[in-house]
Design an enzyme around this catalytic site. Structure first.
Site, PDB file in Angstrom:
ATOM      1  CE1 TYR A   1     -28.647  -3.987 -30.968  1.00 16.18           C
ATOM      2  CE2 TYR A   1     -28.920  -2.751 -33.013  1.00 16.18           C
ATOM      3  CZ  TYR A   1     -28.924  -3.943 -32.326  1.00 16.18           C
ATOM      4  OH  TYR A   1     -29.207  -5.107 -32.995  1.00 16.18           O
TER       5      TYR A   1
ATOM      6  CG  LEU B   1     -25.197   8.161 -20.321  1.00 15.18           C
ATOM      7  CD1 LEU B   1     -25.278   8.065 -18.793  1.00 15.18           C
ATOM      8  CD2 LEU B   1     -25.098   6.754 -20.910  1.00 15.18           C
TER       9      LEU B   1
ATOM     10  CG  PHE C   1     -28.879  12.427 -32.977  1.00 10.92           C
ATOM     11  CD1 PHE C   1     -29.113  11.835 -31.734  1.00 10.92           C
ATOM     12  CD2 PHE C   1     -28.522  13.773 -33.004  1.00 10.92           C
ATOM     13  CE1 PHE C   1     -28.980  12.565 -30.549  1.00 10.92           C
ATOM     14  CE2 PHE C   1     -28.386  14.515 -31.826  1.00 10.92           C
ATOM     15  CZ  PHE C   1     -28.617  13.897 -30.609  1.00 10.92           C
TER      16      PHE C   1
ATOM     17  CE1 TYR D   1     -27.627   8.076 -39.295  1.00 12.36           C
ATOM     18  CE2 TYR D   1     -28.597   6.727 -41.033  1.00 12.36           C
ATOM     19  CZ  TYR D   1     -27.759   6.856 -39.943  1.00 12.36           C
ATOM     20  OH  TYR D   1     -27.050   5.761 -39.500  1.00 12.36           O
TER      21      TYR D   1
ATOM     22  CE  LYS E   1     -23.891   7.956 -38.776  1.00 12.56           C
ATOM     23  NZ  LYS E   1     -23.024   7.329 -37.770  1.00 12.56           N
TER      24      LYS E   1
ATOM     25  CG  HIS F   1     -34.333  -0.111 -36.134  1.00 11.03           C
ATOM     26  ND1 HIS F   1     -33.783   0.605 -35.115  1.00 11.03           N
ATOM     27  CD2 HIS F   1     -33.883   0.450 -37.280  1.00 11.03           C
ATOM     28  CE1 HIS F   1     -33.016   1.557 -35.619  1.00 11.03           C
ATOM     29  NE2 HIS F   1     -33.065   1.488 -36.931  1.00 11.03           N
TER      30      HIS F   1
ATOM     31  CB  ILE G   1     -46.105  -4.993 -43.826  1.00  9.80           C
ATOM     32  CG1 ILE G   1     -45.793  -6.196 -42.920  1.00  9.80           C
ATOM     33  CG2 ILE G   1     -45.226  -4.993 -45.078  1.00  9.80           C
ATOM     34  CD1 ILE G   1     -45.862  -7.550 -43.611  1.00  9.80           C
TER      35      ILE G   1
ATOM     36  NE  ARG H   1     -39.711   3.401 -42.645  1.00 17.07           N
ATOM     37  CZ  ARG H   1     -38.940   2.721 -41.793  1.00 17.07           C
ATOM     38  NH1 ARG H   1     -39.260   2.668 -40.513  1.00 17.07           N
ATOM     39  NH2 ARG H   1     -37.887   2.067 -42.210  1.00 17.07           N
TER      40      ARG H   1
HETATM   41  N1  UFG Z   1     -40.734  -1.885 -41.624  1.00 17.64           N
HETATM   42  C1  UFG Z   1     -42.068  -2.216 -41.616  1.00 17.64           C
HETATM   43  N2  UFG Z   1     -42.763  -1.991 -40.466  1.00 17.64           N
HETATM   44  C2  UFG Z   1     -42.206  -1.453 -39.344  1.00 17.64           C
HETATM   45  C3  UFG Z   1     -40.836  -1.123 -39.372  1.00 17.64           C
HETATM   46  C4  UFG Z   1     -40.123  -1.344 -40.535  1.00 17.64           C
HETATM   47  O1  UFG Z   1     -42.615  -2.695 -42.601  1.00 17.64           O
HETATM   48  O2  UFG Z   1     -42.923  -1.260 -38.347  1.00 17.64           O
HETATM   49  C5  UFG Z   1     -39.949  -2.145 -42.841  1.00 17.64           C
HETATM   50  C6  UFG Z   1     -39.348  -0.878 -43.429  1.00 17.64           C
HETATM   51  O3  UFG Z   1     -40.269  -0.263 -44.297  1.00 17.64           O
HETATM   52  C7  UFG Z   1     -38.117  -1.436 -44.143  1.00 17.64           C
HETATM   53  C8  UFG Z   1     -37.718  -2.657 -43.304  1.00 17.64           C
HETATM   54  O4  UFG Z   1     -38.859  -2.957 -42.517  1.00 17.64           O
HETATM   55  O5  UFG Z   1     -38.478  -1.873 -45.407  1.00 17.64           O
HETATM   56  C9  UFG Z   1     -36.551  -2.363 -42.381  1.00 17.64           C
HETATM   57  O6  UFG Z   1     -36.843  -1.168 -41.665  1.00 17.64           O
HETATM   58  P1  UFG Z   1     -35.945  -0.640 -40.463  1.00 17.64           P
HETATM   59  O7  UFG Z   1     -36.593   0.613 -39.961  1.00 17.64           O
HETATM   60  O8  UFG Z   1     -35.701  -1.738 -39.484  1.00 17.64           O
HETATM   61  O9  UFG Z   1     -34.538  -0.333 -41.137  1.00 17.64           O
HETATM   62  P2  UFG Z   1     -34.208   0.617 -42.382  1.00 17.64           P
HETATM   63  O10 UFG Z   1     -33.838  -0.298 -43.519  1.00 17.64           O
HETATM   64  O11 UFG Z   1     -35.220   1.628 -42.631  1.00 17.64           O
HETATM   65  O12 UFG Z   1     -32.980   1.409 -41.801  1.00 17.64           O
HETATM   66  C10 UFG Z   1     -31.686   0.895 -41.725  1.00 17.64           C
HETATM   67  C11 UFG Z   1     -30.921   1.571 -40.607  1.00 17.64           C
HETATM   68  C12 UFG Z   1     -30.776   3.050 -40.886  1.00 17.64           C
HETATM   69  C13 UFG Z   1     -30.171   3.238 -42.249  1.00 17.64           C
HETATM   70  C14 UFG Z   1     -30.955   2.487 -43.298  1.00 17.64           C
HETATM   71  C15 UFG Z   1     -30.288   2.553 -44.641  1.00 17.64           C
HETATM   72  O13 UFG Z   1     -31.591   1.392 -39.389  1.00 17.64           O
HETATM   73  O14 UFG Z   1     -29.927   3.618 -39.926  1.00 17.64           O
HETATM   74  O15 UFG Z   1     -31.058   1.108 -42.951  1.00 17.64           O
HETATM   75  O16 UFG Z   1     -31.230   2.934 -45.585  1.00 17.64           O
HETATM   76  F1  UFG Z   1     -30.215   4.550 -42.562  1.00 17.64           F
END
Ligand code: UFG
Length: 323
Positions: A11, A33, A76, A141, A145, A187, A205, A276
């Site tokens: 991405y 890939l 990953f 994860y 890093k 995401h 949510i 979550r």
């Molecule tokens: N969320 C929902 N519903 C969904 C998906 C996400 O409510 O179906 C919420 C999550 O709880 C979070 C927010 O939307 O509060 C963003 O969630 P994402 O999964 O899009 O992103 P994250 O913040 O969890 O993760 C990102 C990066 C990770 C990194 C992290 C740092 O994608 O690689 O930030 O904490 F590790």
């Protein structure tokens, strides 16, 4: 510059490769890939299919290529998966990354740009999160890093290779040609837009009882083109360093849903579910150092333009890269 891009079919790697090519750099994409897509390889780049775990092959390729810089996106990145299978994360994000650092040193690479993450901070002790904020990851994860950030620090001190560890906050958005296609998708923005596409009934949510104004989690969404800009600027950084990359604006899950409703004209039904595991309430970047030392300035500072870019990409690629 002649740049070796590990993970350039993923991405963020694909968007950065496109940006580097648009700015006159020569790009070789190295990707297994496994999570990347052949269709996400820019046609102007040289492509090598390979895995960083194959140390001998990687050494050969890098010695032959005589690259000036390395960008490392090949990792990953699912927090939840890392809690179930930590070994997978340490093997790839740390051991294989060490192969890449060794190959970079042995082949005379001068500059190494590494995709790090806000997940290295865990539950941050201050907001905004600065480069000096304590790093206490709460999942393998983030830990994998952080370990590699430390490897780079020592490699820089011992071998003299210059590096930049770029800690992305919430990478989002798409370019005209490249966007987000994960399987499974976890995401927020892509999932919300799957609702607008009619592929899902609603968005769940994850919790509305956080200590934030509307009760939902706040994140700092940063466009992948702004991340690409930072990578290019990092090549000319004055010294080795760590940089937090975000806009400094926090947006809640509900605010993102509302912005997506405006962009798509779709009502996007929501359901409130449980929290979550492992989600911090607020993650907002303090990016002054990147602005000052790299001369970086994010151009996409509002959520609507970020969501619009993804929505536009989905019109051309309704099923991502799959036919
Ligand atoms: N969320 C929902 N519903 C969904 C998906 C996400 O409510 O179906 C919420 C999550 O709880 C979070 C927010 O939307 O509060 C963003 O969630 P994402 O999964 O899009 O992103 P994250 O913040 O969890 O993760 C990102 C990066 C990770 C990194 C992290 C740092 O994608 O690689 O930030 O904490 F590790």
């Amino acid at each position: 510059m002649k740049i070796f891009v590990a993970g350039g079919a993923g991405y963020i790697g694909s968007a950065c490769s496109e940006y580097l090519l648009n700015h006159g750099h020569q790009v070789t994409i190295f990707d297994s890939l496994i999570t990347g897509h052949k269709e996400a390889v820019d046609h102007r780049a040289t492509f090598i299919k390979g895995d960083l775990a194959d140390r001998a092959f990687l050494m050969d390729v890098m010695k032959q290529g005589k690259y000036e810089a390395v960008m490392h996106f090949a990792a990953f990145s699912l927090v939840g998966e890392s809690m179930k299978d930590p070994g997978k994360y340490f093997r790839n994000n740390l051991c294989s990354a060490i192969n890449l650092a060794d190959a970079a040193v042995e082949s005379g690479v001068k500059s190494f740009v590494f995709s790090s993450t806000a997940a290295t901070f865990g539950e941050p002790e201050e907001i905004p999160i600065r480069e000096t904020t304590k790093q206490l990851p709460i999942n393998p994860y983030g830990e994998s890093k952080l370990c590699f950030e430390k490897v780079l620090k020592w490699y820089s001190q011992i071998y003299g290779i210059k590096y930049a560890a770029l800690r992305y906050f919430n990478a989002a958005g798409a370019t005209e040609n490249f966007g987000e296609d994960h399987n499974p998708e976890t995401h927020l923005i892509p999932i919300i837009l799957q609702v607008a596409q009619g592929k899902r009934e609603k968005i769940m949510i994850y919790g509305d009882d956080y200590e934030t104004p509307d009760g939902t989690c706040i994140r700092d969404y940063i466009h992948i083109l702004d991340l690409a800009q930072a990578h290019m600027k990092a090549l000319n950084a004055p010294r080795s360093g760590h940089y937090n990359l975000g806009t400094g604006n926090g947006l809640s899950v509900k605010e993102i849903v509302e912005a997506a409703r405006k962009v798509t004209g779709h009502p996007i039904p929501v359901e409130i579910g449980p929290r979550r595991a492992g989600d911090p309430a607020r993650l907002i970047a303090g990016s002054e150092l990147a602005r000052k030392e790299l001369g970086w300035k994010p151009e996409f500072e509002n959520a609507s333009t970020i969501i619009e870019s993804v929505w536009k990409w989905l019109q051309k690629h309704p099923n991502g890269y799959s036919k």
